[in-house]
Design a protein around this motif. Sequence first.
Motif: not given
Lengths: 321, 328
Positions: B170-188
Amino acid sequence: MSLFLQRVFDAMSNGAVYASIAVALTMVFRASGVLNLAQGEMAMMSAYVAALLRSHPPGTGPPGRPFAGSGLFGHLGTPWPVWAAILGSVVFGAALGALVQRYVVRPLGDQDPLPAIGAIVGIYLLFRGLAGKLWSGGVRIVGSPFPSGAEDRFDILGARLRFETIGILVTLGAVLGALTLVQRRTKIGLAFRALVSNPEGARLVGIRVGSVLMVGWAIAAALGALGGGLVANTLNVRPDMMARVLVFSLAAAILGGLGNPLGALVGAFTFALLESLLIGYVSFISSDIALVYTLGILVLALTIRPGGIFGTSLTVDRSRA
Amino acid sequence: MTRAWQAAAIAVVLLVPAFGSPVFVLHATEIFVFMVAFAGLHVLTGRLGLISIGHGAFMGIGALASAHAVLDLGLPYLVTPLASAIAAAAFGALIAVPSLRLPGAYLALLTVAMAMALPILMIRIDGPLGVRIGEDLLPPTWTGLDEYQEEIWQYGLVVVGAAMVLGLASLILNGRFGRSLIAVRDEPIAAAAFGINVARTQVLGVAFACGLAGFAGGLLVFATPYVAGDRYTFELSLFMYALTIGFGAQRLWMSIPAALVLIMLPQLLIRFGWAPYQSVVYGLLLLVATRLAGSGEFVEVLRRRLKGASRPTSGSDLTEPDIVLLEV
């Protein structure tokens, strides 16, 4: 030499069923951008229909003949001849394919392939569960429409080429040839090609995209049913008869570049040969573990040529989620 | 979650070993194990927008690694889930590198092939019966449990392990890495412009998801001390996928009901004599969920339906465009 030839011949009938499913997968993928993971299970259901048409009511058939199951759908009175049963299963397969496209895949739209994959896995589980339940009572037998006795074979350089193998290959070749002609020469084939090359444009010039897709799915499922029916003699009809076939066919379709039926055909026979030769010549590879090596080869092939052997930009476009 | 909910959750977790029968405690343990595995699917499907139809196989790899870490390397039991996570993450990365070069369905395909191949491979490595480990996973004396209450000790181990990993995830996903995952999914492309290495983030994301599955596989060894190919079947992977679609992958905590259903549904079906219908149930769940919600969230759609609100737009804009169709 004769042993090598024998292994090549043995691979041929496997190659034919891999090819029928692989070409079906390719057709569906080309047209609707969906990988039909249930293609094998649809063929399995069709094979059960062939077995059903072939089976006797309990207690009437001669011993050793196709038997009826204990379930509700155990038998249908007088058994049909093998070719008629396979034809019946092909018709059933086509109807199944059309229904799945019309009522499961089409309502999901074509914007995003992920729901379609979900629905198809749903179909897979549904058919798997239903087949086990409806036709409980062991494996079913269909029989071969070709002479398949111990003596029905050519001896070539000491290897045995069975008439059955030749029959399967010729039938498959003829059907694929006919399909190619349909695609090249008929109006619906033209519509199908237009749809493949430009779905939006096809819709704009008035092609009934939904109907064409439905026909495409029906033909693909019929092809799979034909493959399943033809090899039902060697594979036996069981709920999991297509599990292994599906992996090899998927591998073949991917190796062939997904957009390309010819590639799928080449891929299917490549994998069938690889399977047969690996099992034959590499002592630590048995028939169960060959599946694992197939996966390894697939990963390797995708690393070297991500688009497959005959891949095009279509492969990449269509698989983009 | 409010404070009351948290208190209730902790109370339930503590009450299970106090009042449950040994079999019930075992099921509860398995539920916690599968929560971790479903968290992995949340990362893969919810965060990366990818699908895995072979997540059970990664659990199997984890369990296998755990067994061999104990048997061959002599590692203590308590650290083996880490070995499992590392092994499964490495495998995930190995699968991700070639398949992510072609996006979308390919990862799913390779995971299908893996899920079919792994049980065979496991039987090949360790024999059809697998290996037995963890027989001496008995409660230490300070717990006050006697050696016949080992399932309570194992439950405790799994709960603590699962809680630690889920908290970390949960910590990792709410942090920088987690947000970069979403960014890569939505707007590579935009993500790349902001300096995110898209390919590396995706591979790391898949490895993270598979590592969670592997950790779950390692935890499962605590609960049932044998590792064999027949536990991590293709069906298990398909059921997990069905539940991911059914419960929605967008929220991490949805892995709790998903794990509950995965473990309790077979028990329920057996009670009613419907055990053979398990795959039919999951098949119908998938069909209904995809039909009602499209690529949206099935649970969300259900919730709105039950409240009587109108259909969400995400479902309706997926139907065919309104173009007048002419004859061919």
